[in-house]
Design a protein around this motif. Sequence first.
Motif, PDB file in Angstrom:
ATOM      1  N   ARG A 166     154.189  45.232  25.019  1.00 50.54           N
ATOM      2  CA  ARG A 166     153.988  45.449  26.261  1.00 50.54           C
ATOM      3  C   ARG A 166     152.945  45.293  27.099  1.00 50.54           C
ATOM      4  O   ARG A 166     153.313  44.438  28.440  1.00 50.54           O
ATOM      5  CB  ARG A 166     153.607  47.097  26.328  1.00 50.54           C
TER       6      ARG A 166
ATOM      7  N   ASP B  30     156.383  47.843  31.297  1.00 50.93           N
ATOM      8  CA  ASP B  30     157.887  48.360  30.330  1.00 50.93           C
ATOM      9  C   ASP B  30     158.897  47.639  29.626  1.00 50.93           C
ATOM     10  O   ASP B  30     160.241  47.968  29.282  1.00 50.93           O
ATOM     11  CB  ASP B  30     157.785  49.918  30.169  1.00 50.93           C
TER      12      ASP B  30
ATOM     13  N   HIS C 144     162.777  49.548  21.095  1.00 47.02           N
ATOM     14  CA  HIS C 144     162.285  49.565  22.647  1.00 47.02           C
ATOM     15  C   HIS C 144     164.075  49.030  23.210  1.00 47.02           C
ATOM     16  O   HIS C 144     163.731  47.775  23.212  1.00 47.02           O
ATOM     17  CB  HIS C 144     161.569  49.427  23.759  1.00 47.02           C
TER      18      HIS C 144
END
Length: 403
Positions: free
Chosen positions: A383, A389, A181
Motif C-alpha cells: 500500500r 489502495d 486484494h
Amino acid sequence: MMRILIVEDNLLTRLMMERSLKKWGYEVVAVDNIDAAIRIILEDKIQFVITDWIMPGGNGIELCQQVRALNLPCYTYIILVTYLDDAQSIVQGMDAGADDFIRKPIQLDELLARIRAGQRVLDLERKLQENNLRLTETSDKLLAAHELINRDLKMAATMQRSLLPSAAAQGQGATIDWLFHPSTYLSGDIFNFFPLDEHHVAFYILDVAGHGIAAAMQSFTLSRILSPDTNTGHLTYSVPEDPGTLLVRPAHSVVANLNQQFQTNTANILYFTMVYGVIDTLAQTIELCQAGHPHPLYLQAHKPAEFIINGGLPVGIIGQASYGSLLLNYHSGDRLFLYSDGITECESPTGEMFGIERLRLFVEQTRELAMRDVIRELDGQIRSWRGGDGFEDDISMLILEIN
C-alpha cells in the motif's frame, strides 16, 4: 393553443390587442392591473405576458420583477409595451426581466412578429425541459441499473472470497496464511489449500489473464474443478484398477489435464498461469509444477530466500504443451511463498515496479515473524509503495509453512 395574458389599463388598447390575438389563433386573458396579473400567472400557469409599462397601482417594471422573483417551474416570456424609446429605459426594462419591447402606438404586424419570436423561445424551452426530463428518467434508470450491478458484484465478490481457504488454515504438516486484494470487485486470482488423503496436501495459486467479470468467472470455474469435493476420480486423483482406491495425481499431470480442458479459442481467450503443488508428509517432499506463473520463493532455516524456477507455458496457450514437476525435500519451519505478478509489478507513483528482488529481501527480513505478521507487513509495504489502495492488478499471496 397558447394562452397570452394582456395587462393594460387602457380599455380601447386592451380590447384591440385582445381581438387581434384571438384572430391570430391565441387564447387571451386580459386584466388592467399587476395584482390581477400575478394571480392569473400563478393560478393558470400562463407563460406569455404582454404588459403596459405605465399603469395606475403598479407598472410593468414591477410586474417583471415580481414574475422573476416567483421562481416559476416554466419560463414566462414578457413583452413590455411603452412610449419610451431611450436606451436607459430599455436597459431598465431588461434588468427588471423583460424579454422584448414594442412601442406605442402598436403596429399589429410588429406585435404578431414579436409574439411569434417569443413563442419560438418558449417552444425551445419546452423541448429543452422535455429532453431534460427524458435524460433524468434515463439517468435514473442507469443509476438503478448501476446500483443493481454493484450489488451483484459485491455479492459475487463475497462468494469469491468464500472460496478462499480460511486464514491460518492447517492441513497435514502445513499451515497457511494469505493476502488478497482484487483490483476491482472481482479478481482473476484464486488460490486454495486442501488435503487429498492422509498424507498428501494439495495447494495452488492461479491468475487468469485480464480483469473483471470474465476473469473472475473463469477463476471460479477453475476453483470448483480443483476442489476436492467435486473432482474425486477426475483431476487431482486417478482411479486405478481397484475402484475402491484413489491415487494422487502428480502435479504436472494435473496441470497438463487443465491445459487440455481450457484451450483458448475465438470464444475463449482467458488463458491462465498457475503453480500447483502436492505436499507428501511421509516422504517429506513438496512437488511443484509451474505454468507461466511467477517463480515461488522458498525460505529455509539459516539459508537465504531463493526462487524456485521450474518453467512452463501458461495453461491454455498450446494444447501439446508439456509440463514437468520439481521436487523439494523440506524441513520443519520451511516456508513457501506463492504470489501473483500484481505484487512484483505493482508500480509506485513514479512508475517504478516493486520487483522480485525487493520481494525476496522482504521475505528474508521478515523470516522471524509469524505468518500473520508477515502478511500484515507486506500489506502495509505494498500500500505504501503504491501510494494508496487502488491497485491496477489483482494482488494475491499464499504462504505455506511446514510444521
